[in-house]
Design an enzyme around this catalytic site. Structure first.
Site, PDB file in Angstrom:
ATOM      1  N   LYS A  54       0.835  -1.206   0.000  1.00  0.00           N
ATOM      2  CA  LYS A  54       0.000   0.000   0.000  1.00  0.00           C
ATOM      3  C   LYS A  54       0.869   1.256   0.000  1.00  0.00           C
ATOM      4  O   LYS A  54       0.542   2.241  -0.665  1.00  0.00           O
ATOM      5  CB  LYS A  54      -0.942  -0.010   1.199  1.00  0.00           C
ATOM      6  CG  LYS A  54      -2.037  -1.062   1.074  1.00  0.00           C
ATOM      7  CD  LYS A  54      -2.864  -1.165   2.339  1.00  0.00           C
ATOM      8  CE  LYS A  54      -3.923  -2.249   2.193  1.00  0.00           C
ATOM      9  NZ  LYS A  54      -4.716  -2.404   3.420  1.00  0.00           N
ATOM     10  N   HIS A 100       0.160  -6.619  17.825  1.00  0.00           N
ATOM     11  CA  HIS A 100      -0.931  -7.588  17.936  1.00  0.00           C
ATOM     12  C   HIS A 100      -1.724  -7.272  19.195  1.00  0.00           C
ATOM     13  O   HIS A 100      -1.140  -7.075  20.252  1.00  0.00           O
ATOM     14  CB  HIS A 100      -0.390  -9.017  18.077  1.00  0.00           C
ATOM     15  CG  HIS A 100       0.736  -9.350  17.155  1.00  0.00           C
ATOM     16  ND1 HIS A 100       2.051  -9.063  17.457  1.00  0.00           N
ATOM     17  CD2 HIS A 100       0.744  -9.926  15.946  1.00  0.00           C
ATOM     18  CE1 HIS A 100       2.812  -9.472  16.459  1.00  0.00           C
ATOM     19  NE2 HIS A 100       2.046  -9.993  15.531  1.00  0.00           N
TER      20      HIS A 100
END
Length: 113
Positions: A54, A100
């Protein structure tokens, strides 16, 4: 150039449970598989590669595949994009952060050409 991606760890876990190591080989090279100790790690690498693509402005596809992007870790465990990857895409500097929490893996990438 900045890229960010988030992925559900359970999505990656289900893929691994269904397809085994074939699933990992779809988006990780051999050295990355050795670094991957859990679905959480694999999800972090997935998000990092998506974020990298991206930041390039291409997304994952014919111009930039998962296997075109290689991640390693330094002595302290910090992930980074390999020199091979940076050279392939004419990147002078890349910064990568993976986290995470709450069942998700997220990655942020900054690339300088």
């Amino acid at each position: 150039m900045i890229g960010i991606d988030i992925v559900s760890i359970s999505r990656i876990d289900e893929m691994i449970n269904k397809f085994g190591e074939k699933a990992l080989k779809r988006f990780l090279n051999e050295s990355e598989i050795l670094l991957t100790k859990s679905s959480q790690n694999a999800a972090g690498f997935w998000a990092a590669k998506e974020a990298f693509s991206k930041a390039l402005g291409t997304g994952i596809g014919s111009e930039c595949s998962f296997l075109d992007i290689e991640i390693s870790k330094d002595q302290k465990g910090k992930p980074f994009f390999t020199t091979k990857t940076l050279n392939k895409f004419n990147i002078k500097q890349a910064d990568l952060s993976i986290s995470h929490d709450g069942g998700f893996a997220i990655a942020a990438v900054i690339l300088l050409k």
